[in-house]
Design a protein around this motif. Structure first.
Motif, short mmCIF file in Angstrom:
data_model
loop_
_atom_site.label_atom_id
_atom_site.label_comp_id
_atom_site.label_asym_id
_atom_site.label_seq_id
_atom_site.Cartn_x
_atom_site.Cartn_y
_atom_site.Cartn_z
N THR A 189 45.30 24.88 40.81
CA THR A 189 45.30 26.29 41.17
C THR A 189 44.57 27.11 40.12
OG1 THR A 189 47.43 26.03 42.30
CG2 THR A 189 46.73 28.27 41.77
N ALA A 190 43.56 27.86 40.56
CA ALA A 190 42.84 28.77 39.67
C ALA A 190 43.61 30.08 39.54
CB ALA A 190 41.43 29.03 40.19
N LEU A 191 43.28 30.87 38.52
CA LEU A 191 44.00 32.11 38.28
C LEU A 191 43.86 33.11 39.42
CD1 LEU A 191 43.17 32.72 34.51
CD2 LEU A 191 45.34 31.97 35.47
N ASP A 192 42.73 33.06 40.15
CA ASP A 192 42.53 34.01 41.24
C ASP A 192 43.18 33.58 42.54
OD1 ASP A 192 40.87 32.00 42.11
OD2 ASP A 192 39.00 33.10 41.82
N GLY A 193 43.98 32.50 42.50
CA GLY A 193 44.74 32.09 43.67
C GLY A 193 44.16 30.94 44.45
N ARG A 194 42.92 30.53 44.18
CA ARG A 194 42.35 29.38 44.89
C ARG A 194 43.14 28.13 44.54
NH1 ARG A 194 36.24 29.70 43.08
NH2 ARG A 194 37.27 30.49 41.21
#
Length: 332
Positions: free
Chosen positions: A70-75
């Motif tokens: 999970t990336a910080l931007d929600g992806r």
């Protein structure tokens, strides 16, 4: 075996009948340097083609399992892997999905950065080295750019932009400075310069293109007090930022405005925020004095008139993912 008789954007099944993997032309260079096994290719890869990542090696021993990154931007992406999968190979799989070079990825699991090697280059780290099991959630921090000493950059510009939600409307591009995790100053449309003159704020509104931009200029030579700068887009009066399209940040050297060092535009799902602010990216001084720019894309409560909630969001990030990743910045 790799069948490279295809366009650079295509993939093809490995010609070895026992191997289920898809391969493409981007994998060749890193694969040659990273994996100690012999393989053959049908065609030479032209030098000008980008080499983003290495493909995972065919079949690995170990327990099969599914993990999430999970990336910080929600992806969030799911990967079917083996417990013996090397960390560097996982980064290759993430690179294929997100188009982010492995060396620009910082992976964190259980408050620990995942490194390529455990102790020496002969001791390659795997998922099992960090106790990663079925269903594990790994956090991804993406580096946008590394400001190396040889680059000799004196000033860097951060263009924080948004599209009009119909008629002309404003977001504010702000820069919040920190030292040792403590907030120092806020530079925005009201306070357009910091105390030492290292940071300046500009406003550019383009009604014909229906685009607003707040430009923040950072003089690296004068940046002596702060060790972290966070760049935020936040609303002035709107109840949320979700109606503002094309939220983005573009970073370039002041002397070369047409040549972007890096860009980052939020995906539709990331920008569908009910909050009033987004922490877009940050400029961070690493352990050996190098400056790094990271994607953040983190939603936050608070707005241009109320920074307290935004400062709280940033402080949590500094003490969490950023603190754990910084130990690996200079030696990955």
């Amino acid at each position: 075996f790799l069948d490279l008789n295809l366009k650079s954007s295509q993939t093809s099944k490995c010609i070895d009948p026992t191997c289920p993997n898809q391969v493409d032309r981007f994998v060749l260079e890193t694969l040659q340097s990273e994996y100690p096994f012999q393989f053959y290719v049908h065609h030479h890869v032209p030098k000008e083609e980008p080499k983003l990542f290495s493909k995972p090696s065919p079949v690995l021993a170990g327990q099969p399992m599914s993990i999430y990154v999970t990336a910080l931007d929600g992806r969030r992406n799911k990967y079917n892997v083996s417990s013996k999968l090397p960390i560097w190979t996982l980064k290759g799989m993430i690179a294929e999905t997100l188009r982010v070079k492995p060396e620009y990825q910082r992976l964190i699991y259980n408050k620990q950065p995942l490194k390529k090697f455990i102790a020496t280059e002969a001791d390659q780290a795997t998922l099992s080295s960090y106790g990663i099991r079925e269903g594990a959630e790994i956090h991804l921090l993406i580096m946008m750019y590394e400001l190396k000493e040889e680059d000799r950059l004196k000033e860097v510009e951060f263009d924080l932009s948004w599209g009009y939600p119909g008629k002309r409307d404003y977001l504010d591009g702000s820069c919040l400075t920190f030292n040792q995790g403590k907030h120092i100053e806020t530079i925005d449309y009201k306070n357009t310069r910091d105390v030492v003159g290292a940071i300046k704020h500009w406003e550019i509104m383009d009604d014909s293109a229906k685009k607003g931009t707040h430009r923040i200029t950072v003089s690296l030579e004068k940046l002596t007090i702060a060790d972290m700068l966070f760049f935020i887009l936040s609303s002035y009066s709107a109840s949320s930022i979700k109606d503002f399209p094309s939220l983005s940040v573009r970073i370039f050297e002041s002397n070369s405005p047409k040549d972007a060092l890096s860009t980052y535009e939020l995906t539709d799902e990331s920008s569908e925020s009910s909050d009033q602010a987004l922490v877009m990216c940050c400029l961070v001084k690493g352990p050996k004095g190098r400056w790094y720019i990271y994607q953040v894309g983190k939603q936050s409560k608070g707005n241009t008139k109320r920074y307290a909630e935004i400062i709280k969001t940033i402080t949590t990030f500094i003490e969490g993912d950023l603190a754990k990743s910084r130990t690996g910045n200079d030696d990955e």
